[in-house]
Write an enzyme that holds these catalytic residues in place. Structure first.
Site, PDB file in Angstrom:
ATOM      1  N   ILE A 148       3.035   7.883   7.316  1.00 33.36           N
ATOM      2  CA  ILE A 148       4.070   6.862   7.123  1.00 33.36           C
ATOM      3  C   ILE A 148       3.426   5.515   6.815  1.00 33.36           C
ATOM      4  O   ILE A 148       3.826   4.815   5.881  1.00 33.36           O
ATOM      5  CB  ILE A 148       4.972   6.767   8.360  1.00 33.36           C
ATOM      6  CG1 ILE A 148       5.698   8.095   8.605  1.00 33.36           C
ATOM      7  CG2 ILE A 148       6.005   5.650   8.176  1.00 33.36           C
ATOM      8  CD1 ILE A 148       6.414   8.166   9.939  1.00 33.36           C
ATOM      9  N   ILE A 226       9.580   0.636  13.583  1.00 29.71           N
ATOM     10  CA  ILE A 226      10.233   1.911  13.303  1.00 29.71           C
ATOM     11  C   ILE A 226       9.496   3.054  13.998  1.00 29.71           C
ATOM     12  O   ILE A 226       9.725   4.224  13.689  1.00 29.71           O
ATOM     13  CB  ILE A 226      10.325   2.183  11.779  1.00 29.71           C
ATOM     14  CG1 ILE A 226       8.945   2.083  11.116  1.00 29.71           C
ATOM     15  CG2 ILE A 226      11.321   1.252  11.128  1.00 29.71           C
ATOM     16  CD1 ILE A 226       8.947   2.456   9.645  1.00 29.71           C
ATOM     17  N   ARG A 228       8.301   3.484  18.006  1.00 25.76           N
ATOM     18  CA  ARG A 228       8.985   3.779  19.263  1.00 25.76           C
ATOM     19  C   ARG A 228       9.301   2.471  19.976  1.00 25.76           C
ATOM     20  O   ARG A 228       8.548   1.499  19.915  1.00 25.76           O
ATOM     21  CB  ARG A 228       8.123   4.687  20.150  1.00 25.76           C
ATOM     22  CG  ARG A 228       8.113   6.145  19.713  1.00 25.76           C
ATOM     23  CD  ARG A 228       9.493   6.783  19.844  1.00 25.76           C
ATOM     24  NE  ARG A 228       9.534   8.188  19.433  1.00 25.76           N
ATOM     25  CZ  ARG A 228       9.882   8.621  18.237  1.00 25.76           C
ATOM     26  NH1 ARG A 228      10.195   7.728  17.284  1.00 25.76           N
ATOM     27  NH2 ARG A 228       9.931   9.910  17.973  1.00 25.76           N
ATOM     28  N   HIS A 276      18.352   3.736  14.825  1.00 26.70           N
ATOM     29  CA  HIS A 276      17.333   4.794  14.750  1.00 26.70           C
ATOM     30  C   HIS A 276      17.625   5.752  13.589  1.00 26.70           C
ATOM     31  O   HIS A 276      17.703   6.977  13.742  1.00 26.70           O
ATOM     32  CB  HIS A 276      17.253   5.569  16.069  1.00 26.70           C
ATOM     33  CG  HIS A 276      15.910   6.218  16.272  1.00 26.70           C
ATOM     34  ND1 HIS A 276      15.356   6.416  17.519  1.00 26.70           N
ATOM     35  CD2 HIS A 276      15.001   6.718  15.385  1.00 26.70           C
ATOM     36  CE1 HIS A 276      14.181   7.014  17.408  1.00 26.70           C
ATOM     37  NE2 HIS A 276      13.949   7.207  16.112  1.00 26.70           N
TER      38      HIS A 276
END
Length: 316
Positions: A148, A226, A228, A276
């Protein structure tokens, strides 16, 4: 072999799996309650990860592999999993496209004042006083240089940004101009126009960011999380915003989810909240099941080299 799904899977995907593995007995359920009937026979348990606890594992004496169709595995009882010798895999890597797009879209939202433009539109207000900024040429610091983080850095390069990656190892990674260890984080924070976290929740990352870290940053900086929600305490972020240590915060993850309706974040103009959803994509299940099938083929053939195998000692 008995494969038990507590994760909801569309019928079209069920048919593909049953057709590809005619010798495997599949049970497709929706949630733990329905799945509990088959736990005592299950060889493989396919889940989103939030329903696996010690009680469930103790009801599955034949369990060899837990396949998590998401990236998050922090809630799993790893001590028991290690003791039982159960493999755990997750679906990390399938989120990179949509989460990178989310990141760039949110940074543009902040710099191009989209919140206020939409508000003005709803109020029929022709206000040309808004000051627009450009994300092009800025410096982005990314916490987490996996799939990511790399995709975020790749897209950032389209805007000619300087990209700095921060990870446990600090090893060089494609699309990052520099990489540093977490131990050296404070040294790179002063450069950040954008601080983006994609870190998982582990013993090393929980509440990694403290009040002190934000004092090292520009007061014009934007923080986006993005990864936790337990990376940083809510009170710490609220203080950083109220005291002008940050210009804006974008949050897709929180310490408590869903975010309570009376949480102070909702009242802060300089906080953007999303529920989320940065990992959502119409291609999510196709990508997750592709990893599952690759690993299922390995299990059947006896290959030990599973994709996305989790180390139970580290929890990731």
């Amino acid at each position: 072999m008995v494969i038990l799904f507590s994760a909801k899977v569309a019928e079209k995907h069920q048919q593909v799996l049953e057709g590809a593995y005619p010798k495997v007995q599949f049970h497709f359920c929706e949630g733990t309650l329905e799945a509990s009937e088959y736990l005592n026979k299950a060889t493989v348990y396919v889940t989103y990860g939030d329903d696996v606890d010690e009680e469930l594992i103790n009801q599955a004496p034949n369990l060899q592999w837990i396949s998590v169709l998401s990236a998050g595995v922090e809630r799993l009882p790893f001590e028991l999993i290690k003791e039982r010798g159960i493999r755990v895999t997750n679906s990390r890597g399938i989120h990179k496209v949509q989460m990178a797009e989310y990141t760039i879209s949110m940074l543009l939202q902040v710099y191009r004042q989209e919140k206020y433009l939409m508000k003005n539109e709803q109020q029929n207000s022709w206000d040309k006083s808004l000051r627009m900024k450009e994300i092009t040429g800025q410096t982005m610091v990314v916490l987490g240089t996996g799939a990511i983080g790399q995709e975020i850095a790749r897209l950032a390069k389209a805007f000619r940004m300087k990209t700095i990656g921060v990870s446990r190892s600090g090893r060089a990674v494609e699309f990052f101009d520099e990489t540093h260890t977490i131990a050296n984080l404070k040294e790179v924070l002063p450069e950040a126009d954008f601080l983006v976290s994609v870190l998982p929740s582990t013993s090393e990352t929980k509440y990694l960011l403290t009040e002190e870290h934000f004092t090292f940053m520009k007061n014009s900086a934007v923080f986006l999380n993005i990864g936790r929600g337990d990376l940083v305490a809510s009170e710490t972020l609220l203080k950083a915003i109220k005291e002008g240590q940050l210009a804006h915060v974008v949050l897709d993850v929180f310490e408590e989810e869903p975010l309570p309706a009376d949480h102070p974040f909702w009242q802060e103009e300089q906080v953007t909240i999303t529920p989320h959803i940065s990992g959502q994509s119409p291609n999510y299940m196709v990508r997750a099941l592709a990893i599952f099938q690759d690993n299922l083929d390995k299990l059947i053939s006896g290959d030990q080299d599973f994709i996305n195998l989790i180390d139970p000692t580290r929890g990731y």
